[in-house]
Enzyme design. Structure first.
Site, PDB file in Angstrom:
ATOM      1  N   ASP A  74      39.388  42.728  30.992  1.00 25.62           N
ATOM      2  CA  ASP A  74      38.660  42.997  32.238  1.00 25.62           C
ATOM      3  C   ASP A  74      37.167  42.854  31.983  1.00 25.62           C
ATOM      4  O   ASP A  74      36.601  43.593  31.170  1.00 25.62           O
ATOM      5  CB  ASP A  74      39.008  44.422  32.696  1.00 25.62           C
ATOM      6  N   ASP A  77      39.625  48.916  40.909  1.00 30.85           N
ATOM      7  CA  ASP A  77      38.628  49.588  40.073  1.00 30.85           C
ATOM      8  C   ASP A  77      38.164  50.856  40.775  1.00 30.85           C
ATOM      9  O   ASP A  77      37.594  50.792  41.858  1.00 30.85           O
ATOM     10  CB  ASP A  77      37.424  48.665  39.848  1.00 30.85           C
TER      11      ASP A  77
END
Ligand code: DX5
Ligand code: ZN
Length: 232
Positions: A183, A43
């Site tokens: 996600d 991320d």
């Protein structure tokens, strides 16, 4: 789950590295390898597209030196087209940009493919699938954000489950078996619903793989079991 299953690719587990124990990162990477996890999910947050900061190309270079697990890289970054080369050179096998962050999305996806990575697009919970209608052939993976991006430990936005099913139907109607990644709050319970709706890449974070009180091996096994079970 008759119809979606025929056109839905196999389940892959992506470990959200921001949720790992960074004081014992090498230990966690070994545990992820032993658990048979498929990807390390990186991320990247720029403090502008999302109100937080996270991983970087340098972090990716360290991870690449420490493991042969492939990396899927989720850019939560404004105008990501400025950094595509950097992230591919740092080791991204899959490079994902947000639809909301880049004006010339088709050009951005084509550039990622030219650079030798697999292009992905992420959509925030409020963004419609229709925005992708004319680029469906340009992407290998659609990341459906199941929380608003920026923070770990959030609750599922329920309408995103319907978005997964709609996306799977949209791809099937075009004869595409494109991967759908989810996600955010991919708990064991939610993972089953997401996989049944047609998701194939599951990002495991604090809700499953790195949940307190569980081992990585136990979390990975259970995540795969519930997701594959939901497909049958
Ligand atoms: C989204 C988060 C997720 C992360 C969270 O911005 O950074 O990528 O995987 O996992 P959970 O929701 O399980 O804490
Ligand atoms: Zn992510």
């Amino acid at each position: 789950m008759g119809e979606p299953v025929a056109t839905t690719p196999p389940i892959k587990i992506c470990a959200s590295l921001a949720c790992a124990d960074w004081l014992h990162l090498e230990r966690d990477l070994r545990a992820l390898e032993e658990a048979g996890v498929d990807y390390v999910h990186m991320d990247v947050m720029d403090g502008t597209f999302v109100p937080n900061f996270a991983l970087s190309p340098d972090a990716m270079r360290h991870v690449r030196r420490a493991t042969s697990l492939p990396m899927d890289v989720h850019l939560m970054v404004e105008r990501p087209e400025r950094y595509l080369e950097t992230f591919v050179e740092a080791g991204a096998e899959i490079l994902i940009v947000h639809q909301e962050a880049t004006v010339h999305l088709q050009r951005t996806l084509a550039r990622i493919r030219d650079l030798g990575a697999r292009p992905g697009v992420a959509l925030n919970p409020a963004t419609s699938l229709h925005t992708l209608e004319y680029v469906l052939e340009d992407l290998d993976l659609l990341l459906i954000m199941t929380v608003n991006p920026g923070f770990t430990g959030q609750k599922l936005v329920p309408s995103t489950l319907r978005k997964i099913a709609d996306a799977r139907r949209m791809f099937a109607a075009r004869g595409l078996a494109t991967d759908i990644q989810v996600d955010g709050n991919v708990s064991f319970e939610n993972a089953a619903r997401m996989a049944a709706a047609g998701a194939s890449y599951l990002v495991g974070g604090t809700s499953s793989l790195f949940a307190p009180g569980l081992t990585i091996a136990g979390g990975a096994r259970r995540l795969r079991e519930v997701a594959e079970g939901a497909r049958r």
